[in-house]
Write a protein that holds these residues in place. Structure first.
Motif, PDB file in Angstrom:
ATOM      1  N   THR A 233     -25.873  -5.796  10.783  1.00  0.00           N
ATOM      2  CA  THR A 233     -25.066  -4.953  11.675  1.00  0.00           C
ATOM      3  C   THR A 233     -25.192  -5.483  13.093  1.00  0.00           C
ATOM      4  O   THR A 233     -26.198  -6.097  13.457  1.00  0.00           O
ATOM      5  CB  THR A 233     -25.514  -3.475  11.630  1.00  0.00           C
ATOM      6  OG1 THR A 233     -26.899  -3.391  11.980  1.00  0.00           O
ATOM      7  CG2 THR A 233     -25.307  -2.880  10.248  1.00  0.00           C
ATOM      8  N   ARG A 254     -18.453  -0.592  19.588  1.00  0.00           N
ATOM      9  CA  ARG A 254     -18.444  -0.346  18.151  1.00  0.00           C
ATOM     10  C   ARG A 254     -19.703  -0.942  17.521  1.00  0.00           C
ATOM     11  O   ARG A 254     -20.300  -1.901  18.050  1.00  0.00           O
ATOM     12  CB  ARG A 254     -17.229  -0.969  17.443  1.00  0.00           C
ATOM     13  CG  ARG A 254     -15.877  -0.740  18.065  1.00  0.00           C
ATOM     14  CD  ARG A 254     -15.582   0.705  18.375  1.00  0.00           C
ATOM     15  NE  ARG A 254     -15.477   1.552  17.190  1.00  0.00           N
ATOM     16  CZ  ARG A 254     -15.478   2.886  17.252  1.00  0.00           C
ATOM     17  NH1 ARG A 254     -15.605   3.503  18.416  1.00  0.00           N
ATOM     18  NH2 ARG A 254     -15.373   3.594  16.144  1.00  0.00           N
ATOM     19  N   THR A 276     -10.917   1.111   2.987  1.00  0.00           N
ATOM     20  CA  THR A 276     -11.958   2.030   3.425  1.00  0.00           C
ATOM     21  C   THR A 276     -13.169   1.874   2.521  1.00  0.00           C
ATOM     22  O   THR A 276     -13.024   1.811   1.291  1.00  0.00           O
ATOM     23  CB  THR A 276     -11.469   3.488   3.373  1.00  0.00           C
ATOM     24  OG1 THR A 276     -10.310   3.622   4.203  1.00  0.00           O
ATOM     25  CG2 THR A 276     -12.552   4.447   3.844  1.00  0.00           C
ATOM     26  N   CYS A 284     -15.575   4.671   6.112  1.00  0.00           N
ATOM     27  CA  CYS A 284     -15.790   3.642   7.129  1.00  0.00           C
ATOM     28  C   CYS A 284     -14.671   2.614   7.005  1.00  0.00           C
ATOM     29  O   CYS A 284     -14.544   1.955   5.964  1.00  0.00           O
ATOM     30  CB  CYS A 284     -17.141   2.953   6.936  1.00  0.00           C
ATOM     31  SG  CYS A 284     -18.563   4.063   6.941  1.00  0.00           S
ATOM     32  N   VAL A 297     -17.026  -4.031   8.692  1.00  0.00           N
ATOM     33  CA  VAL A 297     -16.711  -2.618   8.544  1.00  0.00           C
ATOM     34  C   VAL A 297     -17.203  -1.860   9.771  1.00  0.00           C
ATOM     35  O   VAL A 297     -18.322  -2.074  10.257  1.00  0.00           O
ATOM     36  CB  VAL A 297     -17.391  -2.044   7.274  1.00  0.00           C
ATOM     37  CG1 VAL A 297     -17.002  -0.593   7.060  1.00  0.00           C
ATOM     38  CG2 VAL A 297     -17.030  -2.890   6.044  1.00  0.00           C
ATOM     39  N   ASP A 298     -16.362  -0.955  10.270  1.00  0.00           N
ATOM     40  CA  ASP A 298     -16.716  -0.159  11.444  1.00  0.00           C
ATOM     41  C   ASP A 298     -17.597   1.013  11.002  1.00  0.00           C
ATOM     42  O   ASP A 298     -17.150   1.930  10.307  1.00  0.00           O
ATOM     43  CB  ASP A 298     -15.444   0.353  12.107  1.00  0.00           C
ATOM     44  CG  ASP A 298     -15.716   1.009  13.459  1.00  0.00           C
ATOM     45  OD1 ASP A 298     -16.867   1.420  13.710  1.00  0.00           O
ATOM     46  OD2 ASP A 298     -14.770   1.112  14.261  1.00  0.00           O
ATOM     47  N   VAL A 299     -18.866   0.974  11.420  1.00  0.00           N
ATOM     48  CA  VAL A 299     -19.825   2.022  11.037  1.00  0.00           C
ATOM     49  C   VAL A 299     -20.391   2.730  12.275  1.00  0.00           C
ATOM     50  O   VAL A 299     -21.479   3.296  12.234  1.00  0.00           O
ATOM     51  CB  VAL A 299     -20.979   1.429  10.187  1.00  0.00           C
ATOM     52  CG1 VAL A 299     -20.456   0.936   8.853  1.00  0.00           C
ATOM     53  CG2 VAL A 299     -21.704   0.304  10.940  1.00  0.00           C
ATOM     54  N   THR A 300     -19.616   2.720  13.342  1.00  0.00           N
ATOM     55  CA  THR A 300     -20.082   3.297  14.603  1.00  0.00           C
ATOM     56  C   THR A 300     -20.532   4.747  14.437  1.00  0.00           C
ATOM     57  O   THR A 300     -21.485   5.197  15.077  1.00  0.00           O
ATOM     58  CB  THR A 300     -18.952   3.217  15.650  1.00  0.00           C
ATOM     59  OG1 THR A 300     -18.455   1.874  15.703  1.00  0.00           O
ATOM     60  CG2 THR A 300     -19.450   3.643  17.031  1.00  0.00           C
ATOM     61  N   HIS A 301     -19.853   5.465  13.590  1.00  0.00           N
ATOM     62  CA  HIS A 301     -20.083   6.897  13.433  1.00  0.00           C
ATOM     63  C   HIS A 301     -21.185   7.232  12.430  1.00  0.00           C
ATOM     64  O   HIS A 301     -21.429   8.398  12.141  1.00  0.00           O
ATOM     65  CB  HIS A 301     -18.778   7.574  13.004  1.00  0.00           C
ATOM     66  CG  HIS A 301     -18.158   6.963  11.778  1.00  0.00           C
ATOM     67  ND1 HIS A 301     -17.803   5.626  11.699  1.00  0.00           N
ATOM     68  CD2 HIS A 301     -17.839   7.498  10.568  1.00  0.00           C
ATOM     69  CE1 HIS A 301     -17.282   5.376  10.514  1.00  0.00           C
ATOM     70  NE2 HIS A 301     -17.300   6.497   9.812  1.00  0.00           N
ATOM     71  N   ILE A 302     -21.852   6.218  11.886  1.00  0.00           N
ATOM     72  CA  ILE A 302     -22.911   6.443  10.894  1.00  0.00           C
ATOM     73  C   ILE A 302     -24.257   6.512  11.602  1.00  0.00           C
ATOM     74  O   ILE A 302     -24.675   5.557  12.263  1.00  0.00           O
ATOM     75  CB  ILE A 302     -22.914   5.317   9.836  1.00  0.00           C
ATOM     76  CG1 ILE A 302     -21.545   5.206   9.156  1.00  0.00           C
ATOM     77  CG2 ILE A 302     -24.018   5.565   8.809  1.00  0.00           C
ATOM     78  CD1 ILE A 302     -21.098   6.466   8.449  1.00  0.00           C
ATOM     79  N   LEU A 309     -22.681  -0.184   1.212  1.00  0.00           N
ATOM     80  CA  LEU A 309     -21.483   0.631   1.328  1.00  0.00           C
ATOM     81  C   LEU A 309     -20.759   0.590  -0.012  1.00  0.00           C
ATOM     82  O   LEU A 309     -20.802  -0.416  -0.726  1.00  0.00           O
ATOM     83  CB  LEU A 309     -20.575   0.119   2.439  1.00  0.00           C
ATOM     84  CG  LEU A 309     -21.158   0.153   3.858  1.00  0.00           C
ATOM     85  CD1 LEU A 309     -20.186  -0.481   4.851  1.00  0.00           C
ATOM     86  CD2 LEU A 309     -21.505   1.571   4.286  1.00  0.00           C
TER      87      LEU A 309
END
Length: 345
Positions: A233, A254, A276, A284, A297-302, A309
């Motif tokens: 990441t 991000r 997704t 994600c 993969v955008d995992v900013t909100h995790i 994944l």
């Protein structure tokens, strides 16, 4: 941040119990025999393991696309189950058909003649064309007398995934007309035809995609789960690009996870910018293009980043993933690559 303890390939989990339950559910919809289509290496999930599980549930008639697919089945099924070959008796098939005890679905007068000369005492079936114009003996070449001694006379519906399509009734009428009075068993329906109702069932149905959790069998249980390891990441600043052609540009800070899988593993390039993945139940989005071996993969909100994944599973069916790519579940399943660790349950 790296995750050195993980394997570098994804894990494809195949639920054979779900597969068997899907077959049983389709079998309950008919009063006739229910076979199973296991072509394309069991729709990408392993023909040997799939066929063995289905045979244990009572399947006695299997279908493959070409004779080269029969050997893997015979190795696990033994000599007794019937294995039919959709492509019929091709020029180079004679010895394999004889050695493996496979039954060709003869598709043309030329194949009928070839079979009679080369394997005169070997069983055969016939495929007739009722309006798909793909495989099968045409109306002008067909006579019911050709079915004498045939183990099966079959055709294939072109539009069965659309229950109200006029082509279904037209093909049913053509099949009834062409096979009127014959004594050989008849088969018209795969998964979609099975769901159309009893008038389409005849003596044998031969579900394929529905066994593996795909539409048009909306009641199917998912069979395949695909978890992909997170390799790394990284933080990406506003204005920074991600991946080939800089197809994703971060508008805000991000966190991007690089995941081990790509189009070489059957996650087709048409998923770029559309797919997704899931961290548990949290979606994600794919950031940028699918590359050969990797996804970003955008995992900013995790908050708590998992070590993998999920791209197929309870959160997302094979058909939902296919919709994102503008394709069908069949293509997704049969494209799944051989690098995944396969785990059967």
């Amino acid at each position: 941040m790296s995750h050195p303890e993980l394997m570098g390939t994804g894990t494809l989990q195949i639920d054979l119990n779900a597969l068997v339950e899907n077959w049983r559910a389709l079998d309950r919809q008919t009063a006739t025999e229910t076979g199973a289509v296991v072509k394309a290496d069991g729709y990408g999930l392993g023909a040997g393991r799939v066929a063995k599980a289905l045979a244990g549930a009572g399947v006695r008639t299997f279908f493959v696309a070409v004779v080269e697919e029969v050997a893997a089945l015979r190795a696990v099924l033994g000599p007794d189950p019937v294995i039919n070959v959709f492509s019929g008796h091709m020029e180079g098939d004679t010895q394999a058909l004889a050695d493996l005890g496979a039954i060709p679905m003869l598709n043309s007068p030329e194949q009928v003649a070839r079979h009679k000369v080369r394997l005169p005492n070997h069983p055969f079936g016939l495929q007739i064309d009722t309006g798909m114009n793909r495989l099968g003996i045409e109306t002008y070449d067909w006579s019911p007398e050709m079915s004498r001694d045939a183990t099966l006379v079959m055709s294939h519906l072109a539009c069965a995934d659309e229950p109200d399509h006029a082509g279904n009734k037209a093909q049913l009428r053509a099949f009834l007309d062409m096979t009127a009075g014959i004594l050989a068993p008849r088969s018209l329906s795969a998964t979609g035809g099975t769901l159309l109702g009893p008038e389409y069932h005849f003596d044998l149905t031969r579900p394929g995609i529905g066994l593996y959790g795909g539409l048009p069998f909306a009641g199917a249980s998912p069979v395949a789960r695909l978890d992909l390891p997170v390799v790394q990441t990284r933080s990406v600043k506003p204005g920074e690009p991600v991946g080939y052609a800089h197809a994703f540009i971060a508008e805000t800070p991000r966190i991007i996870a690089t995941v081990s899988a790509g189009y070489a593993d059957g996650l087709i390039r048409a998923l770029s910018g559309k797919a997704t993945l899931f961290a548990g139940d949290i979606p994600c989005p794919l950031a940028g293009r699918v590359s050969m071996d990797l996804l970003t993969v955008d995992v900013t909100h995790i908050e708590d980043m998992p070590d993998h994944l999920t791209i197929l599973g309870p959160q997302q069916t094979v058909d939902q993933l296919a919709d994102a790519a503008g394709t069908i579940g069949y293509e997704i399943l049969t494209s799944l690559g051989h690098r995944y660790k396969r785990a059967y349950s």
